[in-house]
Design a protein around this motif. Structure first.
Motif, PDB file in Angstrom:
ATOM      1  N   ILE A   1       0.856  -1.185   0.000  1.00 33.23           N
ATOM      2  CA  ILE A   1       0.000   0.000   0.000  1.00 33.23           C
ATOM      3  C   ILE A   1       0.893   1.235   0.000  1.00 33.23           C
ATOM      4  N   GLN A   2       0.529   2.212  -0.811  1.00 34.56           N
ATOM      5  CA  GLN A   2       1.203   3.513  -0.770  1.00 34.56           C
ATOM      6  C   GLN A   2       0.207   4.529  -0.257  1.00 34.56           C
ATOM      7  N   GLN A   3       0.594   5.214   0.806  1.00 35.00           N
ATOM      8  CA  GLN A   3      -0.259   6.232   1.410  1.00 35.00           C
ATOM      9  C   GLN A   3       0.274   7.601   1.017  1.00 35.00           C
TER      10      GLN A   3
ATOM     11  N   ASN B   1       0.085  11.411   1.543  1.00 41.32           N
ATOM     12  CA  ASN B   1      -0.342  12.430   2.499  1.00 41.32           C
ATOM     13  C   ASN B   1      -0.215  13.789   1.829  1.00 41.32           C
TER      14      ASN B   1
ATOM     15  N   SER C   1      -5.212  12.053   3.444  1.00 46.95           N
ATOM     16  CA  SER C   1      -4.497  10.819   3.139  1.00 46.95           C
ATOM     17  C   SER C   1      -5.296   9.987   2.149  1.00 46.95           C
ATOM     18  N   VAL C   2      -4.614   9.547   1.096  1.00 45.40           N
ATOM     19  CA  VAL C   2      -5.246   8.719   0.072  1.00 45.40           C
ATOM     20  C   VAL C   2      -4.390   7.463  -0.075  1.00 45.40           C
ATOM     21  N   ASN C   3      -5.012   6.287   0.054  1.00 50.66           N
ATOM     22  CA  ASN C   3      -4.290   5.019  -0.022  1.00 50.66           C
ATOM     23  C   ASN C   3      -4.477   4.359  -1.382  1.00 50.66           C
TER      24      ASN C   3
ATOM     25  N   ARG D   1      -3.386   0.633  -3.534  1.00 54.59           N
ATOM     26  CA  ARG D   1      -2.757  -0.687  -3.571  1.00 54.59           C
ATOM     27  C   ARG D   1      -1.807  -0.699  -4.761  1.00 54.59           C
TER      28      ARG D   1
ATOM     29  N   VAL E   1       4.834  10.448   0.394  1.00 58.01           N
ATOM     30  CA  VAL E   1       4.312   9.107   0.157  1.00 58.01           C
ATOM     31  C   VAL E   1       4.999   8.147   1.128  1.00 58.01           C
TER      32      VAL E   1
ATOM     33  N   SER F   1       5.294   4.042   1.862  1.00 57.76           N
ATOM     34  CA  SER F   1       5.004   2.695   1.375  1.00 57.76           C
ATOM     35  C   SER F   1       4.859   1.758   2.565  1.00 57.76           C
TER      36      SER F   1
ATOM     37  N   ARG G   1       1.500  -4.893   4.219  1.00 59.93           N
ATOM     38  CA  ARG G   1       0.552  -5.560   5.119  1.00 59.93           C
ATOM     39  C   ARG G   1       0.771  -7.065   4.981  1.00 59.93           C
TER      40      ARG G   1
END
Length: 88
Positions: free
Chosen positions: A5-7, A9, A19-21, A23, A71, A73, A76
């Protein structure tokens, strides 16, 4: 099984953080929408325009309101199930 996942900000001039996540397949490579967002931020002709992130949750950001962005990374991992051994 691992999931990457890359978040993204986005720090707005008003002090809010959005914040946008996303995959992704590899943690080292930026998502194409994040890459396009950074290019739009650097383009002086786009400063008064909006940028649309598409996906399950569409997000629109006015580029002139952005003061910074970063960003993160993330990986999970699912925990392996442990079987309890019966006591004798």
């Amino acid at each position: 099984m691992e999931e990457y996942i890359q978040q993204l900000n986005i720090y707005l001039k008003g002090g809010q953080v959005l914040s946008v996540n996303f995959r992704v397949e590899k943690a080292e490579k930026l998502n194409t929408q994040i890459d396009a967002f950074f290019k739009a931020l650097g383009d002086k002709d786009s400063s008064g325009k909006n940028f649309l992130f598409q996906g399950q949750r569409p997000v629109i950001v006015r580029l002139s309101d952005v003061s910074a962005a970063d960003v993160v990374s993330l990986v999970r991992k699912e925990k392996a199930e442990t079987k309890a051994e019966p006591s004798a």
